[in-house]
Design a protein around this motif. Structure first.
Motif, short mmCIF file in Angstrom:
data_model
loop_
_atom_site.label_atom_id
_atom_site.label_comp_id
_atom_site.label_asym_id
_atom_site.label_seq_id
_atom_site.Cartn_x
_atom_site.Cartn_y
_atom_site.Cartn_z
N ASN A 377 44.19 73.51 45.08
CA ASN A 377 43.26 72.89 44.14
C ASN A 377 43.89 72.16 42.96
OD1 ASN A 377 41.27 74.06 45.70
ND2 ASN A 377 41.30 75.93 44.47
N ASP A 378 45.11 72.51 42.64
CA ASP A 378 45.73 71.89 41.48
C ASP A 378 47.21 71.67 41.78
OD1 ASP A 378 46.61 71.05 39.03
OD2 ASP A 378 45.58 72.62 37.88
N ARG A 379 47.44 70.63 42.56
CA ARG A 379 48.79 70.37 43.06
C ARG A 379 49.81 70.18 41.94
NH1 ARG A 379 50.67 69.62 48.33
NH2 ARG A 379 52.76 68.79 48.22
N GLU A 380 49.37 69.50 40.90
CA GLU A 380 50.29 69.21 39.80
C GLU A 380 50.79 70.51 39.16
OE1 GLU A 380 49.99 66.86 35.64
OE2 GLU A 380 48.69 66.15 37.25
N LYS A 381 49.85 71.41 38.96
CA LYS A 381 50.20 72.69 38.35
C LYS A 381 51.10 73.48 39.30
CE LYS A 381 47.75 76.60 36.30
NZ LYS A 381 46.38 77.12 36.12
N TYR A 382 50.78 73.43 40.59
CA TYR A 382 51.60 74.19 41.53
C TYR A 382 53.03 73.64 41.56
CZ TYR A 382 53.30 76.82 45.43
OH TYR A 382 54.06 77.68 46.19
N GLU A 383 53.16 72.33 41.46
CA GLU A 383 54.51 71.75 41.47
C GLU A 383 55.28 72.13 40.21
OE1 GLU A 383 54.81 67.70 42.75
OE2 GLU A 383 53.75 68.13 44.63
N GLN A 384 54.54 72.31 39.13
CA GLN A 384 55.14 72.80 37.89
C GLN A 384 55.66 74.23 38.12
OE1 GLN A 384 52.04 72.10 34.98
NE2 GLN A 384 53.42 72.73 33.35
N PHE A 385 54.84 75.01 38.77
CA PHE A 385 55.23 76.37 39.13
C PHE A 385 56.47 76.33 40.01
CE2 PHE A 385 55.18 79.28 42.73
CZ PHE A 385 55.36 80.49 42.09
N TRP A 386 56.42 75.47 41.01
CA TRP A 386 57.50 75.41 41.98
C TRP A 386 58.83 75.04 41.35
CZ3 TRP A 386 58.19 77.39 46.49
CH2 TRP A 386 59.26 76.95 47.26
N ALA A 387 58.76 74.10 40.40
CA ALA A 387 59.99 73.67 39.74
C ALA A 387 60.67 74.86 39.05
CB ALA A 387 59.68 72.58 38.73
N GLU A 388 59.88 75.78 38.53
CA GLU A 388 60.46 76.91 37.82
C GLU A 388 60.85 78.07 38.75
OE1 GLU A 388 61.13 77.07 34.46
OE2 GLU A 388 60.58 74.96 34.45
N TYR A 389 60.01 78.32 39.75
CA TYR A 389 60.17 79.56 40.51
C TYR A 389 60.39 79.40 42.00
CZ TYR A 389 58.15 81.08 36.11
OH TYR A 389 57.93 81.28 34.78
N GLY A 390 60.42 78.14 42.47
CA GLY A 390 60.58 77.91 43.89
C GLY A 390 61.80 78.64 44.46
N LYS A 391 62.86 78.62 43.67
CA LYS A 391 64.09 79.25 44.13
C LYS A 391 63.89 80.74 44.44
CE LYS A 391 68.91 79.37 42.69
NZ LYS A 391 69.64 78.12 42.93
N ALA A 392 63.07 81.39 43.61
CA ALA A 392 62.83 82.82 43.84
C ALA A 392 62.19 83.05 45.20
CB ALA A 392 61.94 83.39 42.73
N PHE A 393 61.29 82.15 45.58
CA PHE A 393 60.63 82.27 46.88
C PHE A 393 61.61 82.03 48.02
CE2 PHE A 393 55.83 81.65 45.93
CZ PHE A 393 55.89 82.76 45.09
N LYS A 394 62.47 81.02 47.83
CA LYS A 394 63.40 80.70 48.90
C LYS A 394 64.42 81.82 49.08
CE LYS A 394 63.97 76.52 47.16
NZ LYS A 394 64.23 75.08 46.97
N ILE A 395 64.84 82.39 47.96
CA ILE A 395 65.75 83.54 48.05
C ILE A 395 65.02 84.69 48.74
CG2 ILE A 395 67.02 85.29 46.73
CD1 ILE A 395 67.51 83.14 44.59
N GLY A 396 63.72 84.84 48.41
CA GLY A 396 62.92 85.89 49.03
C GLY A 396 62.87 85.74 50.54
N VAL A 397 62.67 84.52 50.99
CA VAL A 397 62.60 84.26 52.43
C VAL A 397 63.95 84.60 53.07
CG1 VAL A 397 62.44 82.46 54.19
CG2 VAL A 397 60.82 82.49 52.28
N TYR A 398 65.01 84.17 52.44
CA TYR A 398 66.34 84.41 53.00
C TYR A 398 66.65 85.90 53.06
CZ TYR A 398 71.37 84.90 53.20
OH TYR A 398 72.62 85.30 53.55
N ASN A 399 66.32 86.62 51.98
CA ASN A 399 66.61 88.04 51.93
C ASN A 399 65.82 88.83 52.96
OD1 ASN A 399 68.56 87.94 50.01
ND2 ASN A 399 67.16 88.28 48.29
N ASP A 400 64.85 88.16 53.54
CA ASP A 400 63.99 88.82 54.51
C ASP A 400 64.60 88.74 55.92
OD1 ASP A 400 61.63 90.19 54.82
OD2 ASP A 400 60.62 88.45 55.65
N MET A 401 65.87 88.31 56.00
CA MET A 401 66.45 88.02 57.31
C MET A 401 66.50 89.23 58.25
SD MET A 401 70.30 87.38 56.04
CE MET A 401 70.92 86.88 57.63
N TYR A 402 66.41 90.43 57.69
CA TYR A 402 66.49 91.59 58.57
C TYR A 402 65.10 92.14 58.90
CZ TYR A 402 71.28 91.18 57.13
OH TYR A 402 72.53 90.69 56.88
N GLY A 403 64.14 91.25 59.00
CA GLY A 403 62.80 91.73 59.32
C GLY A 403 61.97 91.82 58.06
N GLY A 404 60.76 92.27 58.18
CA GLY A 404 59.86 92.24 57.04
C GLY A 404 59.01 91.01 57.18
#
Ligand code: ADP
Ligand code: MG
Length: 639
Positions: A377-404
């Protein structure tokens, strides 16, 4: 002990200088800071009194008192909290003990000036008094001690400390206000005005859980007209003290939420997103969470302490309770108030408790749901979020390599730049744009968009209209290879040997190249022999257009960038499988063929090495021996 003049620690001095000389729009924040210190001091006393009743000295009526005084041009903030010993005064007020200070000063340097945002992010706290005062006097007595300490400074380079008397425990801070803050002609603000201060307390500190009291002058007109009006002083509590989260969501203004987070979590800016939820049922709780607009400067470092505050029946239990939220939500700040947690157990056991896990899971799910909504609903705001915290999500995905299932939970929230227009896309958006014949999701790794666009392998993809995801952060590649698939389509790096474009033109080109390769089997073997130890294989390719050579990686195993990351981690056992690919359509190929007639010559070997070196250079890797490369080029140029 006699009066002593001391110098501020060098860093404090710099900080004070910056605070005093910077121009704030928001001078009034000093009050919030000092009230917050007073409230913290009462918290500390309260906490200590749980195990040591004597420390209360028989007085457990906690309060903060504010006296604005136009006659003396001062405003005084007193508390009956824990107070400080002489040593504590010197340590806490004279030096900056906080580990973030160095980082703060670095950031200031970077930004060129002290911005309000920076102060909020790092909290200049007590020193904000010098925004409005040209002298600050602090008198304090540690609860349980007999002597008190007087500290004074004009905020330039020095302060004095001396012993003094103080009857009640706690701290009194007197700000000798600069003229422009005393309401005279041409003054900016009047911080000696009772109503003004009352307004500020309500605005910034309403939720403080101790009464903030002030004197109000009440005029009593007598019944008899002849008698002059009588003035009496009435003490009133200015703040409502009701914890914000216990109130009804619909009755709380955005402004109130903002102020709450600023105070409670030392945020400067209003949060990007606020989540206030109540749950009833098997486990009852209220959670008030926020996503700060800016990531903490150390969010990805070990100094960062994630966690939520924990309350039980509105009573503070612990700070930074880590086990509510998973690591990829470490940036969420806030509190949980629940009567259902087993509090009579150790912190460790509490954090493992079924109740805490349950609350945490629900919160995490709700946060992600809220973010999905924001994305929709608010792409601009989400991209603002992403710029700050996207890395945390990507690290999260990577750390999930052993299942989960972190990857599953997060995959639709990931954004990547792509070759389409350099804008951010979700994976779903990318897939929706895929060409009908395209079976895989293409991505390229590089340090920035320009570097990727210049990759020789990109030319054909661009020509044939295939979109490519840009993996610009080192973690991107790790995250994508952990995910493996999205929407049943494999992620395919464009520089792996198994990349096969699925359009007819590419299929035909591949076939043609295969035929040329068959005719040149010995040549390819000779090149491979010349580059033994450097590359695993040498092939002809149809994936290049104007480029002569490129390096590709084996279909399995780490990539060149991964190899770099692993090498920096000193575990160089992981090597990328390198394949040299040569464009048979390039004029250089004919020359290579000609030289092969004399395959044992130095010239042929040099030629092969040059091919390899340039392929490495394109990948951004320095050749092992740059001087030798330069010599080879020079030799070639002088022919
Ligand atoms: P912060 O509050 O973020 O620690 P401040 O600059 O506001 O930073 O305060 C520095 C320190 O001075 C506090 O951590 C506390 O130890 C001490 N202090 C400040 N004000 C008071 C007070 N009213 N009572 C007791 N200690 C105080
Ligand atoms: Mg403070």
């Amino acid at each position: 002990m006699a009066k002593q003049t001391m110098e501020f620690q060098a860093e404090t001095k710099r900080l004070l200088d910056l605070v005093v000389n910077s121009i704030y729009t928001n001078k009034e924040i000093f009050l919030r800071e000092l009230i917050s210190n007073a409230s913290d001091a009462i918290d500390k006393l309260h906490f200590e009194s749980l195990t040591n009743q004597d420390i209360l000295e028989g007085n457990s009526d906690f309060e903060i008192f504010i006296v604005p005084d136009p006659d003396s041009k001062t405003i005084t903030i007193s508390d009956n909290g824990i107070g400080m010993t002489r040593d504590e005064v010197v340590a806490n007020i004279g030096t900056i003990a906080k580990s973030g200070t160095k980082a703060f000063l670095d950031k200031v340097k970077e930004a060129g000036s002290v911005t309000e945002e920076l102060i909020g992010q790092f909290g200049v706290g007590f020193y904000s008094a010098f925004i409005v005062a040209d002298k600050v006097t602090l008198i304090t007595r540690r609860a349980g001690e007999s002597t008190a300490t007087k500290w004074e400074s004009d905020g330039t380079g020095e302060f004095t400390v001396e012993e003094c008397e103080k009857e009640s425990r706690g701290t009194t801070v007197v700000l000798h206000l600069k003229d422009e803050f005393c309401g005279g002609i041409g003054s900016e603000k009047d911080f000696t005005d009772v109503e003004e201060i009352e307004r500020l307390v309500k605005k910034y500190s309403d939720y403080i859980r101790y009464p903030i009291k002030m004197n109000f002058e009440i005029e009593k007109t007598g019944d008899d007209d002849d008698k002059p009006a009588e003035k009496t002083i009435e003490v009133r509590t200015v703040n409502s003290m009701k914890p914000l989260w216990t109130r009804n969501k619909n009755e709380i203004t955005r402004e109130e939420y903002n102020e709450f987070f600023k105070h409670q979590f030392h945020e400067w800016e209003e949060p990007l997103e606020i989540m206030h939820s109540k749950a009833e049922g098997t486990i009852e709780y209220t959670a008030l969470l926020c996503i700060p607009k800016k990531a903490a400067y150390d969010l990805y470092y070990s100094t960062y302490e994630p966690g939520l505050q924990l309350y039980s029946r509105h009573v503070f239990i612990m700070d930074k309770c880590k086990d509510f939220l998973p690591d990829h939500l470490r940036f969420v700040k806030g509190l949980v108030d629940s009567p259902d947690l087993p509090l009579n157990i150790s912190r460790e056991l509490l954090q493992q408790s079924r109740e805490m896990k349950k609350i945490g899971q629900t919160l995490a799910k709700n946060i992600l749901k809220q973010l999905s909504k924001m994305l929709a609903n608010d792409r601009e705001k989400y991209e603002q979020f992403w710029a700050e915290y996207g890395k945390a999500f990507k690290i999260g995905v990577y750390n999930d390599m052993y299942g989960g299932n972190v990857g599953d939970e997060l995959k639709d929230l990931l954004l990547f730049k792509t070759s389409k227009d350099g804008k951010l896309s979700t994976l779903a958006e990318y897939c929706a744009r895929m060409k009908p014949e395209q079976k895989e999701i293409y991505y390229a790794v590089g340090k920035d968009a320009t570097a990727i666009e210049k990759m020789p392998q990109m030319e054909i993809l661009r020509d044939h209209g295939f979109e490519v995801i840009y993996a610009l952060d080192p973690v991107d590649e790790f995250a994508l290879s952990t995910l493996q698939m999205y929407d049943e389509k494999h992620f395919q790096p464009i520089n792996r040997e198994d990349l096969e474009l699925d359009d007819d033109e590419s299929k035909a080109a591949r076939q043609k190249t295969e035929e040329i390769a068959k005719d040149n089997e010995t040549l390819l073997n000779d090149v491979k022999e010349a580059l033994k130890g450097k590359v695993e294989d040498v092939k002809l390719t149809s994936r290049l257009k104007s480029g002569a050579v490129c390096l590709t990686m084996g279909a399995f195993g780490p990539s060149l960038t991964m190899e770099k990351v692993f090498n920096s981690l000193e575990s160089p056992m992981l090597k990328a499988v390198k394949i040299l690919e040569i464009n048979p359509e390039h004029a250089l190929f004919a020359r290579l063929k000609a030289l092969d007639a004399n395959k044992d010559s130095e010239e042929f070997k040099t030629f092969c090495e040059l091919l390899y070196d340039q392929a490495m250079l394109i990948e951004g890797v320095m050749p092992d021996d740059p001087a030798a490369l330069a010599n080879k080029i020079a030799e070639l140029m002088s022919k």
